[in-house]
Design an enzyme around this catalytic site. Structure first.
Site, PDB file in Angstrom:
ATOM      1  N   CYS A  28       0.794  -1.235   0.000  1.00 60.07           N
ATOM      2  CA  CYS A  28       0.000   0.000   0.000  1.00 60.07           C
ATOM      3  C   CYS A  28       0.828   1.288   0.000  1.00 60.07           C
ATOM      4  O   CYS A  28       0.601   2.150  -0.865  1.00 60.07           O
ATOM      5  CB  CYS A  28      -0.987   0.005   1.161  1.00 60.07           C
ATOM      6  SG  CYS A  28      -1.404  -1.615   1.808  1.00 60.07           S
ATOM      7  N   ARG A  67       6.441 -11.353   5.602  1.00 59.73           N
ATOM      8  CA  ARG A  67       5.970 -11.104   6.961  1.00 59.73           C
ATOM      9  C   ARG A  67       6.507 -12.196   7.853  1.00 59.73           C
ATOM     10  O   ARG A  67       6.475 -13.370   7.484  1.00 59.73           O
ATOM     11  CB  ARG A  67       4.431 -11.120   7.028  1.00 59.73           C
ATOM     12  CG  ARG A  67       3.806  -9.981   6.286  1.00 59.73           C
ATOM     13  CD  ARG A  67       2.294 -10.033   6.358  1.00 59.73           C
ATOM     14  NE  ARG A  67       1.737  -9.089   5.397  1.00 59.73           N
ATOM     15  CZ  ARG A  67       0.447  -9.015   5.069  1.00 59.73           C
ATOM     16  NH1 ARG A  67      -0.410  -9.847   5.640  1.00 59.73           N
ATOM     17  NH2 ARG A  67       0.028  -8.130   4.202  1.00 59.73           N
ATOM     18  N   GLN A  97       0.947 -11.150  -3.333  1.00 62.01           N
ATOM     19  CA  GLN A  97      -0.483 -10.823  -3.324  1.00 62.01           C
ATOM     20  C   GLN A  97      -0.932 -10.424  -4.721  1.00 62.01           C
ATOM     21  O   GLN A  97      -0.172  -9.810  -5.459  1.00 62.01           O
ATOM     22  CB  GLN A  97      -0.743  -9.631  -2.399  1.00 62.01           C
ATOM     23  CG  GLN A  97      -0.482  -9.910  -0.941  1.00 62.01           C
ATOM     24  CD  GLN A  97      -0.672  -8.644  -0.112  1.00 62.01           C
ATOM     25  OE1 GLN A  97      -0.275  -7.565  -0.516  1.00 62.01           O
ATOM     26  NE2 GLN A  97      -1.289  -8.798   1.050  1.00 62.01           N
ATOM     27  N   ASP A 109      -2.498  -7.899  -5.530  1.00 62.32           N
ATOM     28  CA  ASP A 109      -2.883  -6.682  -4.818  1.00 62.32           C
ATOM     29  C   ASP A 109      -3.253  -5.579  -5.802  1.00 62.32           C
ATOM     30  O   ASP A 109      -2.723  -5.531  -6.916  1.00 62.32           O
ATOM     31  CB  ASP A 109      -1.685  -6.223  -3.978  1.00 62.32           C
ATOM     32  CG  ASP A 109      -2.102  -5.328  -2.825  1.00 62.32           C
ATOM     33  OD1 ASP A 109      -3.316  -5.146  -2.630  1.00 62.32           O
ATOM     34  OD2 ASP A 109      -1.212  -4.819  -2.128  1.00 62.32           O
ATOM     35  N   HIS A 162      -4.737  -1.224  -5.585  1.00 59.10           N
ATOM     36  CA  HIS A 162      -5.312  -0.106  -4.842  1.00 59.10           C
ATOM     37  C   HIS A 162      -6.027   0.790  -5.819  1.00 59.10           C
ATOM     38  O   HIS A 162      -5.478   1.140  -6.863  1.00 59.10           O
ATOM     39  CB  HIS A 162      -4.222   0.648  -4.083  1.00 59.10           C
ATOM     40  CG  HIS A 162      -3.595  -0.197  -3.026  1.00 59.10           C
ATOM     41  ND1 HIS A 162      -2.453  -0.913  -3.229  1.00 59.10           N
ATOM     42  CD2 HIS A 162      -4.016  -0.487  -1.770  1.00 59.10           C
ATOM     43  CE1 HIS A 162      -2.172  -1.597  -2.135  1.00 59.10           C
ATOM     44  NE2 HIS A 162      -3.115  -1.373  -1.230  1.00 59.10           N
ATOM     45  N   LYS A 170     -15.048  -2.702   5.595  1.00 56.90           N
ATOM     46  CA  LYS A 170     -14.452  -3.656   4.655  1.00 56.90           C
ATOM     47  C   LYS A 170     -15.395  -4.814   4.350  1.00 56.90           C
ATOM     48  O   LYS A 170     -16.332  -5.096   5.107  1.00 56.90           O
ATOM     49  CB  LYS A 170     -13.142  -4.197   5.200  1.00 56.90           C
ATOM     50  CG  LYS A 170     -13.300  -4.969   6.498  1.00 56.90           C
ATOM     51  CD  LYS A 170     -12.013  -5.684   6.876  1.00 56.90           C
ATOM     52  CE  LYS A 170     -12.205  -6.482   8.150  1.00 56.90           C
ATOM     53  NZ  LYS A 170     -11.107  -7.363   8.469  1.00 56.90           N
ATOM     54  N   HIS A 211      -8.238  -0.849  -0.788  1.00 57.25           N
ATOM     55  CA  HIS A 211      -7.315  -1.996  -0.852  1.00 57.25           C
ATOM     56  C   HIS A 211      -8.160  -3.183  -1.278  1.00 57.25           C
ATOM     57  O   HIS A 211      -9.221  -3.412  -0.702  1.00 57.25           O
ATOM     58  CB  HIS A 211      -6.728  -2.344   0.513  1.00 57.25           C
ATOM     59  CG  HIS A 211      -6.128  -1.196   1.255  1.00 57.25           C
ATOM     60  ND1 HIS A 211      -4.783  -0.989   1.330  1.00 57.25           N
ATOM     61  CD2 HIS A 211      -6.701  -0.206   1.979  1.00 57.25           C
ATOM     62  CE1 HIS A 211      -4.544   0.081   2.070  1.00 57.25           C
ATOM     63  NE2 HIS A 211      -5.693   0.569   2.480  1.00 57.25           N
TER      64      HIS A 211
HETATM   65 ZN   LIG Z   1      -3.309  -2.160   0.583  1.00 58.53          ZN
END
Ligand SMILES: [Zn+2]
Ligand SMILES: [Zn+2]
Length: 651
Positions: A344, A373, A391, A393, A395, A475, A521
């Protein structure tokens, strides 16, 4: 005596004397309800039938038909019965705590000798004897000193520690069934006869620490599964057997997909086969995202702590971050960086390049973002829980007014992806504003309404989890159900009113003023590693042809067939099919068996007759029969099946 008014689910109210118990209320409605009642709901609290009600309340009586409360009470009661059984067999064993789990319960015991599998059998037998007595369950509220003295006398030192953990203003409830006593918050069934003696099973023993404290001596944890009836138990045990057969760690070895090793815990070494599946999935996701208006980016792995401090991760997430220190030339101190645990903040850096106008929004930035992580070694599990992962991912930076449409489009995309990947069912959970949060009530109202509106527009089922949203925004969590009924939370969609503020993202609105975009996200798969684990288990290794790492093996039956085998392989490869030759001097049955273990979806066997007629003998994984077909026809069929679903739709 003071009267109170109780309101029932149908809206009717009745007056009762203050202090009436839920059992008495059930009895006043009908003796049959009183008999089958297990507990009550009083103003949203799960209520023991024996507890008095002092004030005007809303009440609902639960019977064994009410799944959620009955399953909770049953598992809870099994935990007590197990602890009692253990103490009846071994009176010296000290009991600690025994919570309910996803499918059953566990109870931690303090005992020198390890419990053996034979011991578990003896405990099960004793539990059945206890249940058969159908003893009533009763409780009393004691004061702290009295309870402490009681446990001191009996040497139950853990119970004294538990007593000290109960908040000052909370009642100390002492529960009994028969002579056996436990400290418990309740509620409980009316009597042990309401417990299905044929619907539980003890699953095993493991080590555990008192509240996770490794400085204390290890306890022994016995866990069990329990259900409302024998059929539900059997279904669960069958599911476990099925899950063991499908275990992605086992299939990963058999299909030669990946391995893990000590030098890089929780980080995957992908083998050629595994990486082929991985890339097929990544290519598919890339095409879907491109088509949905996302723009792909790539951001750094190693990022200075300064950015993590600005984003707030350094403070909130430091323990899970891998730190990289570097000697920069000429610098007095080492520079501290972190491997990114999420993408992010980096995406905001890309957004912040150049002034954005409302015309640039929504801006959808996607990255197959490699993240690290730290996870404790005990929590890691094959591909399902790792330290290094990628991910899917993205945004989305948008205005408040664009939120609903972005959310609706996301749900449509997610539903289509899950369907393509072989998952028929998913559920949505909407988590709304928690007590501690950033952003005005106005923006929360708007965002929650947008998310809920988007779900409705998609016609999807959802539940609301009040107060469970992140501090920075509401969310959605998406949970899919696999082929054997297990649920996996994969997709997520989160509105964020915080990070754009912290990292100073802005745009010029229609009035020419600077404004903050909303940041969304979102991920569909979650992580590629975990999703591939789920995918492998869902399909039991039999991936659809377009995802299978080795799609076709062309196997010779006689050595004279080698040339034609190679020709068939070359033809298939030209058609874009992942084909390989097996011309080893082995029996065809041996070859078929071996490639079946490796989950190769299609085997083309070639003997003298096939060479002569320019045909192939096609055999699919899991089928015993084979079919002789012309080479051209087979290439056409397989080419079509090997085409990813999105491309097949476009064709
Ligand atoms: Zn994010
Ligand atoms: Zn209890």
């Amino acid at each position: 005596m003071a009267q109170i008014s109780l309101t029932f689910p149908d809206g009717n109210s009745r007056d009762y004397p203050a202090g009436v118990t839920a059992a008495e209320v059930a009895q006043s409605i009908s003796p049959s309800l009183a008999k089958k009642a297990i507990s009550a709901d009083v103003n949203g609290n799960h209520w023991d039938l024996s507890w008095p009600i002092q004030h005007d309340s809303k009440i609902a009586i639960h019977s064994t038909k009410d799944e959620a409360p009955s399953i909770e009470l049953i598992r809870h009661a099994f935990a007590h019965v197990m602890a009692r059984a253990v103490q009846e067999i071994w009176p010296d064993v000290k009991v600690t705590i025994g919570p309910v789990t996803e499918h059953g319960w566990f109870y931690d015991f303090d005992r020198e000798e390890p419990f053996t599998p034979e011991d578990l059998g003896a405990i099960e037998k004793k539990m059945k004897e206890i249940i058969a007595k159908s003893e009533p369950i009763r409780n009393e509220v004691w004061d702290r000193a009295q309870a402490r003295a009681y446990y001191q006398e009996r040497g139950e030192t853990f119970k004294i520690e538990l007593l000290d953990r109960i908040p000052e203003d909370a009642p100390i409830r002492m529960y009994w069934h028969g002579d056996w006593q436990d400290l418990c918050r309740g509620p409980h069934l009316q009597h042990m006869g309401q417990l299905p003696a044929d619907a539980f099973k003890l699953m095993g023993v493991s080590g555990a620490y008192w509240f996770g404290d490794v400085s204390r001596p290890q306890l022994q944890r016995i866990s069990g599964v329990g259900f409302r009836n024998r059929a539900e138990l059997k279904a669960h045990l069958t599911m476990l057997e099925e899950a063991a057969k499908r275990d992605h760690r086992k299939l990963g070895r058999e299909m030669d997909l990946y391995h893990l090793q000590e030098e890089a815990p929780g980080m995957v070494f992908w083998h050629p086969n595994g990486w082929t599946v991985y890339r097929a999935l990544e290519d598919y996701m890339r095409r879907r995202q491109n088509a949905a208006g996302y723009r792909e980016i790539r951001t750094p792995q190693v990022v200075d702590r300064v950015l993590w401090e600005k984003s707030g991760h350094w403070e909130a997430y430091r323990e899970n971050m891998f730190i990289v220190e570097v000697d920069e030339e000429g610098a007095k101190e080492k520079r501290t960086n972190a491997l990114k645990p999420m993408n992010c903040p980096c995406h905001v850096q890309v957004y912040n390049q150049g002034l954005k106008s409302y015309r640039d929004l929504p801006l959808r930035l996607a990255e197959f973002g490699s993240c690290h992580r730290y996870e404790s070694s005990g929590s890691m599990h094959g591909l399902m829980r790792v330290r290094g992962f990628v991910q899917d991912d993205a945004h989305i930076f948008c205005t408040e007014d664009q939120l609903e449409e972005e959310c609706a489009d996301f749900i449509t995309l997610l539903a289509s992806v899950y369907e393509d990947l072989g998952f028929e069912k998913f559920d949505i959970k909407l988590s709304t504003r928690p007590e501690t949060r950033v952003g005005s009530d106005e923006i929360w109202d708007k965002a929650e309404a947008a998310l809920e509106g988007a779900i409705r527009k998609a016609g999807a089922d959802y539940t609301v989890d009040p107060g469970e949203g992140a501090f920075y925004g509401p969310k959605l969590d998406f949970k899919l159900t696999d082929a054997i009924g297990r649920e996996w939370q994969c997709g997520t969609f989160q509105a964020d009113f915080n990070l754009p503020d912290r990292l100073d993202a802005e745009f010029v609105n229609e009035k020419g003023d600077k404004a903050r975009p909303v940041m969304l996200h979102r991920a569909i798969l979650g992580s590629f590693e975990r999703f591939l684990g789920i995918l492998i288990e869902n399909h039991a290794g039999r991936l659809p042809l377009w995802l299978a790492p080795r799609q076709v093996v062309v196997a010779s039956i006689v050595s004279d067939a080698d040339d034609y085998v190679n020709e068939v392989v070359a033809t298939l490869r030209r058609a874009g099919i992942r084909a390989e030759a097996d011309t080893r001097n082995e029996k065809i049955n041996y070859k078929v068996r071996e490639h079946s273990v490796g989950k190769v979806p299609v085997i083309l066997a070639i003997g003298g007759r096939e060479v002569e007629e320019r045909t192939v003998s096609l055999r699919r994984l899991g089928e015993n029969r084979s079919e002789v077909l012309g080479l051209d026809a087979v290439v056409e069929t397989l080419k079509d099946e090997a085409t990813p679903p999105d491309l097949r739709r476009d064709a």
